[in-house]
Design a protein around this motif. Structure first.
Motif, PDB file in Angstrom:
ATOM      1  N   PHE A   1     -10.953  10.282   9.407  1.00  0.00           N
ATOM      2  CA  PHE A   1     -10.948  10.828  10.768  1.00  0.00           C
ATOM      3  C   PHE A   1     -10.322   9.865  11.773  1.00  0.00           C
ATOM      4  O   PHE A   1     -10.330  10.121  12.964  1.00  0.00           O
ATOM      5  N   ASP A   2      -9.779   8.775  11.270  1.00  0.00           N
ATOM      6  CA  ASP A   2      -9.198   7.746  12.136  1.00  0.00           C
ATOM      7  C   ASP A   2      -7.719   8.061  12.332  1.00  0.00           C
ATOM      8  O   ASP A   2      -6.885   7.707  11.491  1.00  0.00           O
ATOM      9  N   MET A   3      -7.366   8.739  13.407  1.00  0.00           N
ATOM     10  CA  MET A   3      -5.988   9.181  13.646  1.00  0.00           C
ATOM     11  C   MET A   3      -5.726   9.218  15.137  1.00  0.00           C
ATOM     12  O   MET A   3      -6.642   9.162  15.959  1.00  0.00           O
ATOM     13  N   VAL A   4      -4.448   9.296  15.484  1.00  0.00           N
ATOM     14  CA  VAL A   4      -4.039   9.327  16.897  1.00  0.00           C
ATOM     15  C   VAL A   4      -3.495  10.710  17.218  1.00  0.00           C
ATOM     16  O   VAL A   4      -2.570  11.190  16.546  1.00  0.00           O
ATOM     17  N   THR A   5      -4.072  11.366  18.204  1.00  0.00           N
ATOM     18  CA  THR A   5      -3.599  12.686  18.630  1.00  0.00           C
ATOM     19  C   THR A   5      -3.041  12.607  20.049  1.00  0.00           C
ATOM     20  O   THR A   5      -3.509  11.807  20.865  1.00  0.00           O
ATOM     21  N   ILE A   6      -2.045  13.426  20.324  1.00  0.00           N
ATOM     22  CA  ILE A   6      -1.435  13.495  21.652  1.00  0.00           C
ATOM     23  C   ILE A   6      -1.212  14.953  22.025  1.00  0.00           C
ATOM     24  O   ILE A   6      -1.276  15.833  21.167  1.00  0.00           O
ATOM     25  N   ARG A   7      -0.939  15.193  23.300  1.00  0.00           N
ATOM     26  CA  ARG A   7      -0.636  16.555  23.790  1.00  0.00           C
ATOM     27  C   ARG A   7       0.861  16.773  23.787  1.00  0.00           C
ATOM     28  O   ARG A   7       1.645  15.830  23.925  1.00  0.00           O
ATOM     29  N   GLU A   8       1.278  18.025  23.675  1.00  0.00           N
ATOM     30  CA  GLU A   8       2.701  18.332  23.614  1.00  0.00           C
ATOM     31  C   GLU A   8       3.352  18.411  24.992  1.00  0.00           C
ATOM     32  O   GLU A   8       4.585  18.413  25.095  1.00  0.00           O
ATOM     33  N   ASP A   9       2.554  18.449  26.076  1.00  0.00           N
ATOM     34  CA  ASP A   9       3.114  18.630  27.417  1.00  0.00           C
ATOM     35  C   ASP A   9       3.215  17.319  28.190  1.00  0.00           C
ATOM     36  O   ASP A   9       3.161  17.301  29.419  1.00  0.00           O
ATOM     37  N   ILE A  10       3.344  16.194  27.472  1.00  0.00           N
ATOM     38  CA  ILE A  10       3.500  14.905  28.142  1.00  0.00           C
ATOM     39  C   ILE A  10       4.812  14.262  27.696  1.00  0.00           C
ATOM     40  O   ILE A  10       5.419  14.667  26.698  1.00  0.00           O
ATOM     41  N   SER A  11       5.251  13.279  28.459  1.00  0.00           N
ATOM     42  CA  SER A  11       6.516  12.607  28.135  1.00  0.00           C
ATOM     43  C   SER A  11       6.279  11.487  27.127  1.00  0.00           C
ATOM     44  O   SER A  11       5.148  11.027  26.927  1.00  0.00           O
ATOM     45  N   LEU A  12       7.378  11.036  26.512  1.00  0.00           N
ATOM     46  CA  LEU A  12       7.276   9.942  25.558  1.00  0.00           C
ATOM     47  C   LEU A  12       6.842   8.648  26.237  1.00  0.00           C
ATOM     48  O   LEU A  12       6.183   7.806  25.615  1.00  0.00           O
ATOM     49  N   GLU A  13       7.196   8.485  27.502  1.00  0.00           N
ATOM     50  CA  GLU A  13       6.763   7.297  28.229  1.00  0.00           C
ATOM     51  C   GLU A  13       5.240   7.249  28.336  1.00  0.00           C
ATOM     52  O   GLU A  13       4.622   6.191  28.179  1.00  0.00           O
ATOM     53  N   VAL A  14       4.638   8.395  28.572  1.00  0.00           N
ATOM     54  CA  VAL A  14       3.174   8.473  28.641  1.00  0.00           C
ATOM     55  C   VAL A  14       2.573   8.164  27.275  1.00  0.00           C
ATOM     56  O   VAL A  14       1.554   7.469  27.168  1.00  0.00           O
TER      57      VAL A  14
END
Length: 469
Positions: free
Chosen positions: A162-175
């Motif tokens: 369960f150790d993983m990194v999740t991100i949202r699709e509506d943000i920029s690569l800089e964020v």
């Protein structure tokens, strides 16, 4: 296991094991002679050798030592490595190490572990420590441990972490880059970030190398890969391992029926699973039920081996009775006694070759029971060719040794027929085991050897009785 941590080569680890064994022997001698200064020096040297080893290497060392030496080393291992070592050692060795720990030591060893790692150890822990262990976990960790324990050992759910990194699709690569810099370190084997929406539904993945080579102004949804290999927790781990090999995966998301991201499966877990499966298959071929501690007690080893030894005894008795049927023939032509082991031995070797190929193909799902007829035709053809060639060769040898053309012909015919029998049974045994819902590798070498021994003796002695006597 971090990539920057030192790893010992096999030869170097062997040298260190020899050094540790030598120090243990010298320490025993110092104890007997009551040489306190020498004992203190040896203890310090032994501790230094152990401290420089990686937990995986320490696990190998512990498995290579008799119980008394193993426990002496185990008591000197740093407590913060206990949990990792317990994960690395075999089940039988782990049992001996846990038996040497009190409840407080066990809890201290396993509490730092992740949920998926805890689930691997729970079945081996004393029942009295489980309530306190579960109580020490927060609600999310407890739920994850229970979820991992709910799956069979050969399912993805039992291997995922369960150790993983999740991100949202509506943000920029800089964020995204700023977000990643907040981590002290990324989870091991991280080659991609998992993209989810507000409902934790997986929408794609963002490989790290794409993140690095694209403009920081771009949005995640612009460069992410929406078409991704996903797996369900109920999936068979062996099928997933094949997918990892086929598509060169490092990590892959694990999702539920509604595509909610619930974990990930990493290549290190797949490698461990394949290694364990290979070891289990190798043990099954010899009729062993479980991996055995090489330094286990006599009674434990007997329990692990007795069943198939009993079957071997029965098959050996049958082979002896087959020979007994022809004792008068052997008395009249002593050459039969010297030649018949050749027929049986070559048949056994050929049968083991066939059964190894078939079991491997079935494990890779390249063949099934429906293809038995085609496999029989192919293997019988191979056996016929080998029988005529090598049977003819040994027939010539028999003629040269005993001056009997008839004996040479009988030898050739017996060799050919026994190779045909070996080929037939080499395909038939794993197919029958599969149809009965059993592991096709289970005791396969034991069974094929029993058939080819009895069959080889019967064929050779029967032909000799008919045509020579």
């Amino acid at each position: 296991m971090s990539e920057v941590e030192a790893r010992s080569s096999t030869s170097r680890l062997h040298d260190r094991l020899e050094t540790i064994v030598t120090l243990l022997r010298r320490r025993d001698d110092a104890l007997e002679s009551a040489a306190e200064d020498t004992l203190a020096e040896l203890d310090a040297s032994l501790q230094a050798r152990l401290d420089e080893l990686h937990p995986a290497d320490l696990a190998d060392v512990l498995e290579s030592l008799p119980l008394e030496d193993r426990l002496a080393v185990w008591q000197r291992v740093k407590s913060d490595q206990d949990g990792e070592i317990l994960l690395e050692v075999s089940d039988s060795v782990r049992e001996s190490l846990i038996a040497d720990m009190d409840d407080r030591e066990i809890l201290a060893a396993v509490e730092p572990l992740d949920a998926d790692e805890l689930a691997d150890l729970v079945d081996d822990l004393p029942t009295e420590v489980l309530p306190e262990l579960m109580a020490s976990l927060d609600a999310q960790e407890r739920e994850r441990v229970q979820a991992a324990m709910s799956y069979e050992d050969d399912q993805v759910g039992a291997l995922m972490d369960f150790d993983m990194v999740t991100i949202r699709e509506d943000i920029s690569l800089e964020v995204v880059l700023r977000y990643l810099r907040r981590f002290d370190e990324l989870p091991a084997q991280t080659d991609k970030l998992f993209v989810v929406n507000a409902d934790s539904v997986l929408t794609g993945v963002l490989p790290l190398h794409w993140l690095l080579v694209n403009s920081p102004d771009k949005m995640v949804h612009e460069i992410m890969a929406p078409d991704v290999n996903t797996f369900r927790p109920e999936d068979d781990a062996y099928d997933v391992a094949q997918a990892f090999e086929r598509y060169d995966l490092v990590t892959a998301p694990v999702v539920d029926a509604n595509m909610h991201l619930i974990g990930r499966i990493a290549v290190d877990a797949m490698l461990d699973f394949i290694r364990e499966e290979s070891e289990t298959e190798a043990l099954s071929r010899g009729g062993l039920r479980e991996e055995e501690d090489i330094f286990a007690s006599v009674w434990k080893s007997v329990r692990n081996r007795w069943a198939w030894l009993a079957i071997n005894l029965v098959t050996a008795f049958i082979a002896s009775r087959v020979i007994g049927l022809f004792e008068h023939s052997i008395e009249k032509l002593v050459a039969l006694a010297t030649l018949m082991p050749i027929v049986a031995g070559i048949g056994g070797n050929s049968g083991n070759q066939t059964i190894t190929m078939i079991v491997r193909a079935m494990a890779l799902e390249q063949v099934g029971v429906s293809q038995a007829g085609r496999l029989w035709r192919k293997e019988l053809g191979v056996a016929l060719f080998n029988g005529l060639v090598w049977g003819g060769a040994i027939g010539v040898v028999a003629y040269l040794l005993y001056g009997s053309i008839s004996l040479g012909v009988v030898m050739t015919a017996a060799m050919t027929l026994n190779l045909l029998l070996a080929a037939f049974m080499g395909v038939g045994i794993p197919m029958l085991m599969t149809r009965l819902g059993r592991d096709p590798a289970l005791g396969s070498s034991v069974l094929i050897t029993a058939v080819t021994d009895s069959g080889g003796f019967f064929i050779f002695l029967g032909l000799a009785t008919l045509f020579l006597l």
